[in-house]
Enzyme design. Structure first.
Site, PDB file in Angstrom:
ATOM      1  N   HIS A 238       0.839  -1.207   0.000  1.00 19.15           N
ATOM      2  CA  HIS A 238       0.000   0.000   0.000  1.00 19.15           C
ATOM      3  C   HIS A 238       0.875   1.258   0.000  1.00 19.15           C
ATOM      4  O   HIS A 238       0.606   2.214  -0.726  1.00 19.15           O
ATOM      5  CB  HIS A 238      -0.909   0.030   1.233  1.00 19.15           C
ATOM      6  CG  HIS A 238      -1.920  -1.045   1.271  1.00 19.15           C
ATOM      7  ND1 HIS A 238      -2.098  -1.856   2.372  1.00 19.15           N
ATOM      8  CD2 HIS A 238      -2.824  -1.468   0.356  1.00 19.15           C
ATOM      9  CE1 HIS A 238      -3.064  -2.722   2.131  1.00 19.15           C
ATOM     10  NE2 HIS A 238      -3.516  -2.507   0.903  1.00 19.15           N
TER      11      HIS A 238
ATOM     12  N   LYS B  29     -15.928  -7.107   4.507  1.00 19.79           N
ATOM     13  CA  LYS B  29     -14.559  -7.558   4.750  1.00 19.79           C
ATOM     14  C   LYS B  29     -14.286  -7.584   6.238  1.00 19.79           C
ATOM     15  O   LYS B  29     -14.801  -6.778   6.997  1.00 19.79           O
ATOM     16  CB  LYS B  29     -13.547  -6.607   4.098  1.00 19.79           C
ATOM     17  CG  LYS B  29     -13.294  -6.860   2.648  1.00 19.79           C
ATOM     18  CD  LYS B  29     -12.105  -6.044   2.222  1.00 19.79           C
ATOM     19  CE  LYS B  29     -11.669  -6.410   0.823  1.00 19.79           C
ATOM     20  NZ  LYS B  29     -10.501  -5.649   0.408  1.00 19.79           N
TER      21      LYS B  29
ATOM     22  N   ARG C  45      -2.196  -6.130  -8.247  1.00 16.36           N
ATOM     23  CA  ARG C  45      -1.122  -7.114  -8.074  1.00 16.36           C
ATOM     24  C   ARG C  45      -1.191  -8.244  -9.085  1.00 16.36           C
ATOM     25  O   ARG C  45      -0.196  -8.899  -9.352  1.00 16.36           O
ATOM     26  CB  ARG C  45      -1.180  -7.733  -6.672  1.00 16.36           C
ATOM     27  CG  ARG C  45      -0.888  -6.763  -5.556  1.00 16.36           C
ATOM     28  CD  ARG C  45      -1.195  -7.384  -4.224  1.00 16.36           C
ATOM     29  NE  ARG C  45      -2.637  -7.668  -4.200  1.00 16.36           N
ATOM     30  CZ  ARG C  45      -3.237  -8.485  -3.366  1.00 16.36           C
ATOM     31  NH1 ARG C  45      -2.550  -9.126  -2.462  1.00 16.36           N
ATOM     32  NH2 ARG C  45      -4.539  -8.668  -3.407  1.00 16.36           N
TER      33      ARG C  45
ATOM     34  N   SER D 289      -2.918  -7.616   2.678  1.00 11.43           N
ATOM     35  CA  SER D 289      -3.381  -7.479   4.056  1.00 11.43           C
ATOM     36  C   SER D 289      -3.870  -8.806   4.605  1.00 11.43           C
ATOM     37  O   SER D 289      -3.605  -9.148   5.762  1.00 11.43           O
ATOM     38  CB  SER D 289      -4.511  -6.439   4.138  1.00 11.43           C
ATOM     39  OG  SER D 289      -4.021  -5.160   3.859  1.00 11.43           O
TER      40      SER D 289
END
Length: 148
Positions: free
Chosen positions: A17, A41, A90, A127
């Site tokens: 990030h 989430k 990514r 994460s």
């Protein structure tokens, strides 16, 4: 003024990030790191703790602001006067998801999405991976940005 809105739950805010934020900074007069509260989430840390953590990472950098939000990203962008949403990619899977989000955000609001591809050395950092390692008691410090 060109304002970019870098959004995510950032639970936790990783070196991946930070890399995206650092690379987005020269593109905008101001970069707002918008920390999302997401019902879909898992968010292990309270919103305030995540915001404070990111603020400490960018302390002293005048054109970075860190703010929480809990509504649609396009509504946050409108409130802040941001014309661009910044997202990191990514993988192909990330790209497809981000393309769909960019399409709907543009359709609903006219806002553009800027996709920055991750540094190849950081493409495996996420994460969720960091949270998984933490849950097994592993040291994850190499995946988290150093605080200035």
């Amino acid at each position: 003024m060109r304002i970019g809105l870098f959004t995510g739950t950032f639970d936790p805010f990783t070196i991946g990030h930070k890399s995206i934020a650092d690379r987005a900074l020269p593109l905008f007069d101001k970069l707002i790191i918008a920390v999302a509260l997401s019902n879909s989430k898992h968010t292990a840390k309270e919103m305030e703790e995540r915001v404070d953590n990111i603020k400490s990472i960018f302390q002293g950098i005048d054109n970075v602001e860190v703010k929480p939000y809990s509504d649609l990203t396009i509504d946050m962008a409108k409130r802040e006067g941001a014309k661009f949403i910044v997202r990191g990619v990514r993988s192909v899977n990330d790209f497809e998801y981000e393309r769909e989000q960019a399409d709907i955000n543009h359709r609903l609001s006219g806002i553009e999405t800027v996709l920055l591809f991750s540094d190849p050395n950081l493409s495996g950092v996420s994460s969720s991976m960091v949270r998984e390692l933490q849950s097994f008691g592993k040291d994850v410090s190499e995946f988290l940005p150093k605080k200035d």
